[in-house]
Design a protein around this motif. Structure first.
Motif, PDB file in Angstrom:
ATOM      1  N   ASP A 247      -1.696  -2.348   6.912  1.00  0.00           N
ATOM      2  CA  ASP A 247      -3.020  -2.200   6.309  1.00  0.00           C
ATOM      3  C   ASP A 247      -2.847  -1.575   4.927  1.00  0.00           C
ATOM      4  OD1 ASP A 247      -5.623  -1.568   5.553  1.00  0.00           O
ATOM      5  OD2 ASP A 247      -6.175  -0.759   7.517  1.00  0.00           O
ATOM      6  N   ARG A 248      -3.031  -2.359   3.910  1.00  0.00           N
ATOM      7  CA  ARG A 248      -2.755  -1.869   2.549  1.00  0.00           C
ATOM      8  C   ARG A 248      -3.708  -0.766   2.102  1.00  0.00           C
ATOM      9  NH1 ARG A 248      -4.919  -6.691  -1.339  1.00  0.00           N
ATOM     10  NH2 ARG A 248      -6.947  -6.826  -0.356  1.00  0.00           N
ATOM     11  N   ARG A 249      -4.815  -0.560   2.832  1.00  0.00           N
ATOM     12  CA  ARG A 249      -5.737   0.536   2.500  1.00  0.00           C
ATOM     13  C   ARG A 249      -5.216   1.886   2.980  1.00  0.00           C
ATOM     14  NH1 ARG A 249     -10.599  -1.561   5.821  1.00  0.00           N
ATOM     15  NH2 ARG A 249      -8.785  -1.906   7.126  1.00  0.00           N
ATOM     16  N   VAL A 250      -4.257   1.850   3.890  1.00  0.00           N
ATOM     17  CA  VAL A 250      -3.739   3.066   4.522  1.00  0.00           C
ATOM     18  C   VAL A 250      -2.431   3.477   3.863  1.00  0.00           C
ATOM     19  CG1 VAL A 250      -2.824   4.017   6.685  1.00  0.00           C
ATOM     20  CG2 VAL A 250      -4.820   2.495   6.723  1.00  0.00           C
ATOM     21  N   LYS A 251      -2.328   4.772   3.576  1.00  0.00           N
ATOM     22  CA  LYS A 251      -1.074   5.335   3.056  1.00  0.00           C
ATOM     23  C   LYS A 251      -0.408   6.123   4.177  1.00  0.00           C
ATOM     24  CE  LYS A 251      -1.696   4.759  -1.544  1.00  0.00           C
ATOM     25  NZ  LYS A 251      -0.828   4.504  -2.603  1.00  0.00           N
TER      26      LYS A 251
ATOM     27  N   PRO B 157       2.368   2.630   1.098  1.00  0.00           N
ATOM     28  CA  PRO B 157       1.360   1.799   1.760  1.00  0.00           C
ATOM     29  C   PRO B 157       1.842   1.371   3.150  1.00  0.00           C
ATOM     30  CG  PRO B 157       2.006   0.878  -0.380  1.00  0.00           C
ATOM     31  CD  PRO B 157       2.912   2.025  -0.097  1.00  0.00           C
TER      32      PRO B 157
ATOM     33  N   SER C 166      -0.622   8.407   8.988  1.00  0.00           N
ATOM     34  CA  SER C 166      -1.564   8.176   7.903  1.00  0.00           C
ATOM     35  C   SER C 166      -2.222   9.506   7.555  1.00  0.00           C
ATOM     36  CB  SER C 166      -2.640   7.181   8.337  1.00  0.00           C
ATOM     37  OG  SER C 166      -3.470   7.767   9.328  1.00  0.00           O
TER      38      SER C 166
END
Length: 170
Positions: A91-95, A87, A55
């Motif tokens: 966790d869709r907030r994490v790239k 993504p 990430s």
């Protein structure tokens, strides 16, 4: 009594690292179109002990820099086709950051540049002296790690940098 800083271990080690970094950055920009910071990011992604994508936060931790600095660096690297961000499935907030094949190929060139800079820095040392220098630096590192291992950042234990991404060569 005045102390000559050029005779102190920390001064010499830091000067060598800064000079190596400056020469590496110049050559990498000329030959590859990448900065030292960009090469360090690629090295963090292509590290053989890191088979999984990282990430942006993990890259920032590994490079000991801010998440904001890594985000800006990733924006430029993605636009240049050096990395891609996807993504996280968890966790869709994490790239998650992936090095592209182009970037992985560039790492060989970056390592060759680093070796070239090192060769110029050690040109006055014999092969035995070079081996001795590396062994002594490794012992000094071991001693510093053993001194306060619980207080040292994880990246110091895995060979990571002690400076920001723009200051230390791969």
């Amino acid at each position: 009594m005045k102390i000559d800083p050029s005779k102190r271990f920390s001064f010499l080690v830091n000067q060598v690292a800064k000079l190596h970094g400056a020469h590496f950055d110049r050559l990498a920009r000329e030959r590859m179109g990448l900065s030292l910071a960009q090469c360090r990011l690629l090295w963090a992604l292509a590290h053989p002990e890191q088979p999984e994508p990282l990430s942006q936060a993990a890259v920032a931790q590994r490079l000991e820099t801010s998440a904001m600095a890594v985000a800006t660096l990733c924006d430029r690297m993605e636009a240049g086709g050096w990395i891609r961000r996807e993504p996280s499935p968890n966790d869709r907030r994490v790239k998650l950051i992936h090095a592209t094949p182009r970037a992985l190929d560039a790492m060989d060139q970056a390592l060759a540049i680093s070796d070239e800079v090192l060769a110029h820095g050690l040109v006055t040392l014999s092969a035995d002296e070079q081996a001795q220098l590396m062994a002594l630096l490794a012992k000094a590192r071991e001693g510093l790690l053993a001194w306060q291992p619980e207080a040292a950042p994880a990246s110091l234990h895995d060979g990571g940098a002690t400076r920001g991404p723009e200051e230390t060569a791969p």
